[in-house]
Design a protein around this motif. Structure first.
Motif, PDB file in Angstrom:
ATOM      1  N   ILE A  75      -0.930  22.035 -10.701  1.00 29.00           N
ATOM      2  CA  ILE A  75       0.204  23.080 -10.674  1.00 29.00           C
ATOM      3  C   ILE A  75       1.669  22.198 -10.950  1.00 29.00           C
ATOM      4  CG2 ILE A  75       1.584  24.936  -9.929  1.00 29.00           C
ATOM      5  CD1 ILE A  75      -0.807  25.350  -7.828  1.00 29.00           C
ATOM      6  N   ASP A  76       2.222  22.461 -12.127  1.00 29.97           N
ATOM      7  CA  ASP A  76       3.215  21.884 -12.372  1.00 29.97           C
ATOM      8  C   ASP A  76       4.603  22.663 -12.004  1.00 29.97           C
ATOM      9  OD1 ASP A  76       5.310  19.837 -13.211  1.00 29.97           O
ATOM     10  OD2 ASP A  76       5.734  21.411 -14.848  1.00 29.97           O
ATOM     11  N   ASP A  77       5.256  22.455 -11.027  1.00 26.89           N
ATOM     12  CA  ASP A  77       6.302  23.583 -10.370  1.00 26.89           C
ATOM     13  C   ASP A  77       7.561  23.141 -11.266  1.00 26.89           C
ATOM     14  OD1 ASP A  77       7.695  25.253  -9.322  1.00 26.89           O
ATOM     15  OD2 ASP A  77       7.672  24.217  -7.314  1.00 26.89           O
ATOM     16  N   GLN A  93      -8.540  15.188 -21.217  1.00 24.60           N
ATOM     17  CA  GLN A  93      -9.359  14.126 -20.700  1.00 24.60           C
ATOM     18  C   GLN A  93     -10.484  14.700 -19.817  1.00 24.60           C
ATOM     19  OE1 GLN A  93      -7.574  10.848 -18.695  1.00 24.60           O
ATOM     20  NE2 GLN A  93      -9.167   9.636 -18.334  1.00 24.60           N
ATOM     21  N   TYR A  94     -10.143  15.340 -19.108  1.00 29.58           N
ATOM     22  CA  TYR A  94     -11.331  15.919 -17.909  1.00 29.58           C
ATOM     23  C   TYR A  94     -11.521  17.342 -18.153  1.00 29.58           C
ATOM     24  CZ  TYR A  94     -10.161  11.584 -15.359  1.00 29.58           C
ATOM     25  OH  TYR A  94      -9.660  10.294 -15.210  1.00 29.58           O
ATOM     26  N   PRO A  95     -12.694  17.931 -18.602  1.00 25.23           N
ATOM     27  CA  PRO A  95     -13.221  19.175 -18.796  1.00 25.23           C
ATOM     28  C   PRO A  95     -13.146  20.218 -17.747  1.00 25.23           C
ATOM     29  CG  PRO A  95     -15.058  17.775 -18.737  1.00 25.23           C
ATOM     30  CD  PRO A  95     -14.016  16.702 -18.691  1.00 25.23           C
ATOM     31  N   ASN A  96     -13.024  19.613 -16.392  1.00 28.22           N
ATOM     32  CA  ASN A  96     -12.811  20.548 -15.358  1.00 28.22           C
ATOM     33  C   ASN A  96     -11.440  20.590 -14.968  1.00 28.22           C
ATOM     34  OD1 ASN A  96     -12.795  17.866 -14.306  1.00 28.22           O
ATOM     35  ND2 ASN A  96     -14.046  18.344 -12.360  1.00 28.22           N
ATOM     36  N   ILE A  97     -10.592  20.360 -15.527  1.00 22.80           N
ATOM     37  CA  ILE A  97      -9.130  20.103 -15.029  1.00 22.80           C
ATOM     38  C   ILE A  97      -8.330  21.252 -15.796  1.00 22.80           C
ATOM     39  CG2 ILE A  97      -6.863  19.286 -15.416  1.00 22.80           C
ATOM     40  CD1 ILE A  97      -7.738  16.707 -14.342  1.00 22.80           C
ATOM     41  N   LYS A  98      -7.744  22.469 -14.889  1.00 25.19           N
ATOM     42  CA  LYS A  98      -7.081  23.501 -15.555  1.00 25.19           C
ATOM     43  C   LYS A  98      -5.652  23.197 -15.032  1.00 25.19           C
ATOM     44  CE  LYS A  98      -8.572  27.816 -14.872  1.00 25.19           C
ATOM     45  NZ  LYS A  98      -8.958  28.937 -14.153  1.00 25.19           N
ATOM     46  N   LEU A  99      -4.722  23.468 -16.016  1.00 29.65           N
ATOM     47  CA  LEU A  99      -3.281  23.453 -15.612  1.00 29.65           C
ATOM     48  C   LEU A  99      -2.532  24.733 -15.327  1.00 29.65           C
ATOM     49  CD1 LEU A  99      -0.679  21.690 -15.752  1.00 29.65           C
ATOM     50  CD2 LEU A  99      -0.731  21.483 -18.197  1.00 29.65           C
ATOM     51  N   VAL A 100      -1.720  24.817 -14.652  1.00 29.64           N
ATOM     52  CA  VAL A 100      -1.049  25.918 -14.496  1.00 29.64           C
ATOM     53  C   VAL A 100       0.616  25.365 -14.499  1.00 29.64           C
ATOM     54  CG1 VAL A 100      -0.133  27.619 -13.002  1.00 29.64           C
ATOM     55  CG2 VAL A 100      -2.589  27.359 -12.801  1.00 29.64           C
ATOM     56  N   LYS A 101       1.360  26.116 -15.518  1.00 25.45           N
ATOM     57  CA  LYS A 101       2.801  25.931 -15.580  1.00 25.45           C
ATOM     58  C   LYS A 101       3.668  26.811 -15.081  1.00 25.45           C
ATOM     59  CE  LYS A 101       1.391  23.896 -20.160  1.00 25.45           C
ATOM     60  NZ  LYS A 101       1.395  23.926 -21.658  1.00 25.45           N
ATOM     61  N   ALA A 115       4.585  28.786  -6.521  1.00 19.85           N
ATOM     62  CA  ALA A 115       3.931  27.764  -7.349  1.00 19.85           C
ATOM     63  C   ALA A 115       2.481  28.058  -7.184  1.00 19.85           C
ATOM     64  CB  ALA A 115       4.495  26.587  -7.407  1.00 19.85           C
ATOM     65  N   LEU A 116       1.996  27.630  -5.630  1.00 20.28           N
ATOM     66  CA  LEU A 116       0.788  27.723  -5.047  1.00 20.28           C
ATOM     67  C   LEU A 116       0.180  28.992  -5.379  1.00 20.28           C
ATOM     68  CD1 LEU A 116       1.139  25.913  -1.846  1.00 20.28           C
ATOM     69  CD2 LEU A 116      -0.197  25.120  -3.736  1.00 20.28           C
ATOM     70  N   THR A 117       0.940  30.271  -5.230  1.00 19.69           N
ATOM     71  CA  THR A 117       0.222  31.285  -5.268  1.00 19.69           C
ATOM     72  C   THR A 117      -0.252  31.532  -7.024  1.00 19.69           C
ATOM     73  OG1 THR A 117       1.923  32.384  -3.766  1.00 19.69           O
ATOM     74  CG2 THR A 117       0.649  33.898  -5.515  1.00 19.69           C
ATOM     75  N   LEU A 118       0.589  31.135  -7.698  1.00 14.71           N
ATOM     76  CA  LEU A 118      -0.247  31.164  -8.973  1.00 14.71           C
ATOM     77  C   LEU A 118      -1.163  30.184  -9.288  1.00 14.71           C
ATOM     78  CD1 LEU A 118       3.329  31.185 -11.215  1.00 14.71           C
ATOM     79  CD2 LEU A 118       1.852  32.961 -10.418  1.00 14.71           C
ATOM     80  N   GLY A 119      -1.353  29.213  -8.729  1.00 12.79           N
ATOM     81  CA  GLY A 119      -2.431  28.436  -8.754  1.00 12.79           C
ATOM     82  C   GLY A 119      -3.525  28.957  -8.237  1.00 12.79           C
TER      83      GLY A 119
END
Length: 368
Positions: A75-77, A93-101, A115-119
């Motif tokens: 999570i990028d806050d 780079q990593y297939p098991n990574i999900k990004l939340v902006k 931010a954590l709630t969105l994640g």
């Protein structure tokens, strides 16, 4: 007056005996944990704000965990440094990574809980494991160890996050002793069937626990407390357990200046005012007895009142505290801080008193 002071000192020793032997003994003398590995799906959640330097080093350690079914939710806050760009590179780079902006929201400006709630909502797995962007696991079995303590009924797992050792630094020993003592407290009360807090640098719970209490909504306006206030609300005797195997530890870089640590502790302590009444009471009684244990003997010995009995009580108190904390420090790999125990305790007691008084007159600065 001195007689009253002497009997009050005996009461203080009795209170300390209760905490260290009866309560803290639940953790200190607990048997070594044996993990029962499970293959439940886990989402590791990391919230970062302007942590570019740390995430470059620590996210790869999360991506190299030896666990069959997990994802990493980054999570990028609304960072103003290169955090988002680094996260985007890791996502490729990593297939098991999900990004939340996360973009700044007027209603929740700079609020980590938003931010954590969105994640959490973006996480695909039912079991959530939290750490911070400046933390890293001690082994590739971190997820395995923490998740092994989930059962049908145990849906919250409290873990331990230590601080790195800095050779020759007395402040570092104070920080690590305080961290150890805090862990002994929340681990012990959890084993007593009354969990009251956890630390978000190493904490796990099932997603349903988050939604059962409507997430952080009851304390969303309080900037801190995404970990301890949530646990204070959601944790119960039946749904909470602890994990203290060395392979489950995470580590953080400690502060190196007293003022930085002091400000950090001000933020942490400020949330305790919102704990349940019993938890506030038991914490106040413990820290009050710590302070009185130092002050009352000074008064009694300065007048040489019952000085032999006073010295005997002091020796007795240090005996049972040293034994209990000695076993606890062994479990948490912090034995070296016990060599300085009496001095560290005195410094810490007055530092905490200063923190409490400072917070009465000004608010600490929180997550930006």
């Amino acid at each position: 007056m001195l007689t009253i002071t002497f009997y009050l000192f005996i009461v203080v020793i009795a209170i300390q005996f209760f905490y260290y032997l009866i309560v803290f003994g639940k953790f200190a003398y607990a048997k070594t944990q044996k993990s029962n590995p499970k293959k439940i799906p886990v989402s590791v959640i990391v919230c970062a704000k302007n942590e570019a330097e740390n995430i470059v080093k620590f996210v790869p350690l999360l991506a190299e965990q030896d666990y069959p079914d997990y994802e990493i939710v980054l999570i990028d806050d609304a960072s103003s440094d290169e955090t988002l760009e680094i996260f985007e590179a890791f996502e490729k780079q990593y297939p098991n990574i999900k990004l939340v902006k996360v973009k700044n929201n007027e209603a929740f400006w700079g609020n980590k809980k938003f931010a954590l709630t969105l994640g959490i909502k973006a996480a695909k797995k039912e079991y959530l494991l939290f750490t911070d962007a400046d933390c890293y696991p001690t082994s590739k079995d971190w997820i395995k160890e923490m998740s092994s303590h989930f059962t049908l009924h145990k849906t919250i797992v409290l873990g331990y996050c230590a601080y790195e050792k800095i050779a020759g630094s007395f402040l570092n020993k104070i920080i690590r002793f305080e961290t150890m003592l805090t862990a002994v407290q929340y681990f012990s009360w959890a084993k007593m069937g009354h969990p009251y807090m956890g630390v978000g640098r190493n904490l796990a719970y099932k997603k349903e626990e988050f939604f059962n209490v409507n997430g952080f909504i009851d304390h969303m306006k309080i900037r801190s407390g995404d970990d301890d206030l949530f646990i204070n609300q959601a944790a119960k005797r039946k749904n909470t357990t602890i994990c203290f195997s060395p392979e489950s530890f995470t580590y953080s870089k400690p502060k190196t200046a007293f003022k930085e640590w002091f400000d950090q502790k001000r933020r942490h302590v400020s949330t305790a005012a919102f704990y349940k009444p019993f938890d506030r009471m038991q914490l106040a009684m413990f820290y009050g007895s710590q302070l009185l244990f130092i002050l009352l003997p000074i008064i009694l010995l300065s007048f040489q009142y019952q000085w032999i009995a006073v010295l005997a009580l002091i020796g007795f108190r240090y005996l049972f505290t040293w034994i209990t904390l000695g076993f606890s420090s062994g479990k948490l790999k912090e034995k070296d801080v016990m060599y300085w125990f009496p001095i560290i305790e005195i410094v810490l007691v007055f530092a905490q008193l200063n923190i409490f008084l400072t917070n009465l007159f000004s608010k600490p600065v929180h997550w930006k």
